[in-house]
Design a protein around this motif. Structure first.
Motif, short mmCIF file in Angstrom:
data_model
loop_
_atom_site.label_atom_id
_atom_site.label_comp_id
_atom_site.label_asym_id
_atom_site.label_seq_id
_atom_site.Cartn_x
_atom_site.Cartn_y
_atom_site.Cartn_z
N PHE A 107 16.55 -5.14 2.79
CA PHE A 107 15.24 -5.73 2.18
C PHE A 107 15.33 -6.35 0.84
O PHE A 107 16.11 -5.47 0.01
CB PHE A 107 14.13 -5.18 2.65
CG PHE A 107 13.77 -4.75 3.85
CD1 PHE A 107 13.46 -5.68 4.72
CD2 PHE A 107 14.10 -3.60 4.30
CE1 PHE A 107 13.04 -5.56 6.07
CE2 PHE A 107 13.79 -3.24 5.78
CZ PHE A 107 13.44 -4.12 6.47
N ARG A 108 14.66 -7.17 0.43
CA ARG A 108 14.77 -7.75 -0.94
C ARG A 108 13.25 -8.16 -1.32
O ARG A 108 12.48 -8.72 -0.58
CB ARG A 108 15.62 -8.81 -1.26
CG ARG A 108 15.97 -9.08 -2.80
CD ARG A 108 16.78 -10.13 -3.03
NE ARG A 108 16.04 -11.41 -3.10
CZ ARG A 108 16.60 -12.67 -3.03
NH1 ARG A 108 17.81 -13.06 -3.01
NH2 ARG A 108 15.77 -13.63 -2.97
N GLY A 109 12.74 -7.61 -2.56
CA GLY A 109 11.57 -8.04 -2.95
C GLY A 109 11.47 -8.99 -4.04
O GLY A 109 12.35 -9.75 -4.43
N PRO A 110 10.34 -9.34 -4.59
CA PRO A 110 10.24 -10.28 -5.65
C PRO A 110 10.94 -10.06 -7.04
O PRO A 110 11.14 -11.03 -7.68
CB PRO A 110 8.51 -10.11 -6.10
CG PRO A 110 7.96 -9.20 -5.18
CD PRO A 110 8.96 -8.69 -4.19
N ASP A 111 11.23 -8.60 -7.14
CA ASP A 111 12.30 -8.27 -8.23
C ASP A 111 13.57 -8.72 -8.12
O ASP A 111 14.43 -8.48 -8.73
CB ASP A 111 12.22 -6.76 -8.55
CG ASP A 111 12.58 -6.06 -7.26
OD1 ASP A 111 13.05 -6.67 -6.14
OD2 ASP A 111 12.29 -4.69 -7.49
N ARG A 142 16.99 0.42 3.73
CA ARG A 142 17.74 -0.45 4.82
C ARG A 142 17.50 0.20 6.11
O ARG A 142 17.39 1.51 6.19
CB ARG A 142 18.91 -0.92 4.55
CG ARG A 142 20.11 0.51 4.85
CD ARG A 142 21.39 -0.20 4.42
NE ARG A 142 22.30 1.02 4.74
CZ ARG A 142 23.55 0.78 4.31
NH1 ARG A 142 23.80 0.19 3.50
NH2 ARG A 142 24.20 2.11 4.79
N PHE A 143 17.53 -0.59 7.12
CA PHE A 143 17.55 -0.23 8.78
C PHE A 143 18.92 -0.38 9.04
O PHE A 143 19.65 -1.50 8.76
CB PHE A 143 16.79 -0.87 9.78
CG PHE A 143 15.15 -0.85 9.37
CD1 PHE A 143 14.61 0.36 9.50
CD2 PHE A 143 14.24 -2.02 8.91
CE1 PHE A 143 13.39 0.57 9.04
CE2 PHE A 143 13.10 -1.94 8.78
CZ PHE A 143 12.44 -0.73 8.93
N THR A 144 19.65 0.85 9.70
CA THR A 144 20.98 0.73 10.30
C THR A 144 20.76 0.93 11.72
O THR A 144 20.17 1.79 12.31
CB THR A 144 21.59 1.74 9.64
OG1 THR A 144 21.64 1.41 8.26
CG2 THR A 144 23.24 1.69 10.16
#
Length: 186
Positions: A97-101, A109-111
């Motif tokens: 995942f990546r956010g606004p930053d 993360r999901f693996t």
């Protein structure tokens, strides 16, 4: 082309679902996908018989294909894909995942890597919810080094990759409380 899956392993067909993955069936080669082989000349990423194939030689660290896409915060998504791996392959499907930053969140993360049987095509499926501060994700299909099997080349094949909004049933299934512990009596 890969052999079809038996009916019980076929992915659910969701009418009017929008696949967020570009070229998840690899009909256009690797278009839409980025590829990487760590330790450059020790592996390959190519499309073979309609499926993406990552091959890693024994001394390579890992090989992968990945794709980034915008998602909605706080929504449930379902990822489905078909996979085939050689014996000794340490193959993974990651959702990062990546956010606004604009920083990738490796620690959340999901693996998806278990259970897998080598030598047969299998269906992978995972339903998850994005957090309220996530607006982007990366699908990362990775073939890591397996130090128990370092003598031979190994490969990981992928096809029919779909990321879509989850159905109500998938959300209900994903949010079930854990089963009550049961005691086993002799």
């Amino acid at each position: 082309a890969p052999l079809p899956l038996p009916p019980e392993l076929q992915p659910e067909v969701v009418p009017n679902a929008v696949n967020l993955v570009t070229n998840g069936s690899f009909d256009n080669g690797l278009e839409g996908w980025k590829k990487e082989i760590r330790t450059a000349d020790l592996g390959s990423v190519e499309v073979v018989n309609g499926a993406a194939k990552i091959t890693r030689q024994p001394k390579a660290t890992f090989g992968r294909i990945f794709q980034d896409m915008a998602v909605e915060s706080g929504k449930y998504y379902t990822l489905t894909f078909r996979r085939f791996m050689d014996k000794g392959a340490l193959a993974k499907a990651l959702v990062i995942f990546r956010g606004p930053d604009e920083k990738w969140r490796e620690n959340t993360r999901f693996t998806y890597y278990f259970p897998w049987r080598p030598g047969v095509w299998q269906q992978g499926k995972y339903t998850f919810k994005t957090s309220d501060d996530v607006n982007y994700l990366r699908l990362d299909f990775r073939l890591d080094r397996n130090d128990k099997h370092v003598e031979t080349d190994v490969s990981y094949q992928l096809d029919d990759i779909v990321l879509r909004l989850a159905t109500e049933k998938e959300i209900a299934d994903a949010t079930l409380p854990p089963p009550e512990p049961r005691l086993a009596w002799p």
